[in-house]
Enzyme design. Structure first.
Site, PDB file in Angstrom:
ATOM      1  N   TYR A   1      -6.427   4.363 -21.193  1.00  0.00           N
ATOM      2  CA  TYR A   1      -6.778   4.084 -20.004  1.00  0.00           C
ATOM      3  C   TYR A   1      -6.398   4.881 -18.857  1.00  0.00           C
ATOM      4  CZ  TYR A   1      -8.093   1.645 -15.651  1.00  0.00           C
ATOM      5  OH  TYR A   1      -8.543   1.463 -14.428  1.00  0.00           O
TER       6      TYR A   1
ATOM      7  N   GLU B   1      -1.357  -2.119 -10.160  1.00  0.00           N
ATOM      8  CA  GLU B   1      -1.941  -2.821 -11.087  1.00  0.00           C
ATOM      9  C   GLU B   1      -2.800  -1.951 -12.002  1.00  0.00           C
ATOM     10  OE1 GLU B   1      -5.215  -1.810  -8.281  1.00  0.00           O
ATOM     11  OE2 GLU B   1      -3.230  -2.691  -7.978  1.00  0.00           O
ATOM     12  N   LYS B   2      -3.104  -0.757 -11.622  1.00  0.00           N
ATOM     13  CA  LYS B   2      -3.639   0.196 -12.521  1.00  0.00           C
ATOM     14  C   LYS B   2      -2.956   0.404 -13.489  1.00  0.00           C
ATOM     15  CE  LYS B   2      -5.925   2.437  -8.482  1.00  0.00           C
ATOM     16  NZ  LYS B   2      -5.178   1.452  -7.755  1.00  0.00           N
TER      17      LYS B   2
ATOM     18  N   ASN C   1     -12.798   3.624  -5.071  1.00  0.00           N
ATOM     19  CA  ASN C   1     -12.866   4.748  -4.120  1.00  0.00           C
ATOM     20  C   ASN C   1     -12.629   6.097  -4.683  1.00  0.00           C
ATOM     21  OD1 ASN C   1     -12.070   6.203  -1.907  1.00  0.00           O
ATOM     22  ND2 ASN C   1      -9.941   5.493  -1.730  1.00  0.00           N
TER      23      ASN C   1
ATOM     24  N   ASN D   1      -4.435   6.338  -6.554  1.00  0.00           N
ATOM     25  CA  ASN D   1      -5.242   6.870  -5.382  1.00  0.00           C
ATOM     26  C   ASN D   1      -4.495   7.780  -4.722  1.00  0.00           C
ATOM     27  OD1 ASN D   1      -3.643   5.538  -3.741  1.00  0.00           O
ATOM     28  ND2 ASN D   1      -5.165   3.772  -3.628  1.00  0.00           N
TER      29      ASN D   1
ATOM     30  N   GLU E   1       1.022  -1.069   0.177  1.00  0.00           N
ATOM     31  CA  GLU E   1      -0.062   0.112   0.144  1.00  0.00           C
ATOM     32  C   GLU E   1       0.945   1.400  -0.103  1.00  0.00           C
ATOM     33  OE1 GLU E   1      -3.323   0.183  -0.187  1.00  0.00           O
ATOM     34  OE2 GLU E   1      -3.478  -2.112  -0.124  1.00  0.00           O
TER      35      GLU E   1
END
Length: 342
Positions: free
Chosen positions: A225, A239-240, A179, A230, A122
């Protein structure tokens, strides 16, 4: 002429000498058979990595003895058996469970000199409670390139053979987000882009969720894309970028760390970075005005490279064994919070 015969005492001494020689020969043979041939290295012992609490679940996966072998790592055994605390070569703790107090550190039972590993994928914005963890952990496993055990979300590897075909691109830009908070920079940027760029939004935030197997085929029909992280932190590329964009076969428009960080992992022409534009409108104009020839240039890397994803925590934990012989002994992160938030 008298020939002197052998007396009883002489015969006994001769027999004893023969028996002693036979015994020495037998012992020598046994030593030869039991010794390791010169020049043949002794294989290193199997390392035991104790996972104190499996990430995000109270039901860890099955961990057979060949778990790490399937990821190309030999002599490495993962276990969640707390009874191995006294004998484990290293113990790894996933931060989320420490943060939520679903798991507690067994400080009173820690064997002297045993390496402890702090693990998290994270960003610092979603990592709390680090201030109380100073002076405990010896090694770090994370996406940060300066981690002791560096585990990225993905990477590009050489590829030979035919390039997998892509479906026809029917739409301009897609974004999958759950989110959705107005204070986030990615939401603010989306708000600025939306009047100038057609963006189809999927995910819980738009009440258009995509199933796990549906996401990549859906995104593959788009030219671009929005790989918006975030939060923006050092080396934080998730992974985005790797899965949702590159693996899907579309061009990522990235919001995250600086361009140089992305270029450390991918070709400079494999993505569009929002920092290269003064305003959101300039970015939108660049995307909308891109011709087919220039667009194909952004996908040229696919002819020689392919995406490798690292999504399985078993593979991530097996990486500890790969790095184990090279990790610093006696190292302690006295200020883990300061290091991670740097």
């Amino acid at each position: 002429m008298n020939r002197a015969g052998c007396g009883p005492s002489q015969r006994l001494r001769a027999l004893a000498a023969l028996a002693g020689a036979a015994l020495l020969s037998a012992l020598w043979l046994l030593w030869l058979l039991g010794s390791t041939p010169v020049g043949v290295p002794v294989p290193p012992p199997t390392l035991v990595i104790l996972v104190w609490h499996w990430p995000f679940t109270d039901r860890p996966p099955e961990l057979p003895s060949n778990t790490c072998i399937s990821y190309g790592v030999a002599r490495c055994h993962l276990s969640t058996d707390h009874s191995l605390l006294a004998s484990a070569d290293a113990v790894v703790f996933h931060h989320r469970e420490l943060q939520t107090q679903r798991a507690r550190l067994p400080l009173a039972s820690r064997p002297r000199g045993q390496p402890w590993v702090w693990a998290s994928m994270e960003s610092p914005s979603h990592t709390h409670g680090l201030g109380r963890l100073g002076g405990i952990f010896n090694w770090v496993l994370s996406y940060r390139q300066d981690s002791d055990i560096f585990v990225p979300y993905g990477r590009l590897e050489p590829h030979e053979g035919p390039v997998p075909p892509l479906p026809a691109k029917k739409r301009v830009a897609a974004w999958v987000v759950s989110n959705f908070q107005e204070r986030q920079r990615r939401v603010q940027l989306y708000r600025q882009l939306a009047p100038h760029l057609q963006v189809d939004v999927f995910g819980r935030a738009s009440r258009k969720p995509l199933c796990a197997s549906c996401l990549l085929p859906a995104v593959a029909r788009y030219l671009f894309y929005l790989s918006f992280e975030n939060s923006q932190h050092r080396d934080y590329i998730t992974e985005k970028f790797w899965r949702n964009a590159l693996a899907a076969g579309t061009v990522p428009v990235v919001l995250g760390p600086p361009r140089a960080t992305y270029e450390a992992f991918t070709p400079a022409d494999a993505f569009v970075h929002v920092d290269d534009f003064g305003t959101a409108q300039e970015l939108a104009s660049f995307l909308v005005g891109m011709n087919e020839s220039r667009y194909r240039h952004y996908l040229a890397w696919r002819a020689r490279l392919r995406v490798r994803l690292f999504e399985d925590w078993r593979e991530r934990f097996c990486a500890i064994c790969t790095r184990y012989p090279h990790l610093p002994r006696g190292q302690v992160y006295e200020d883990l919070k300061g290091w991670f938030q740097a």
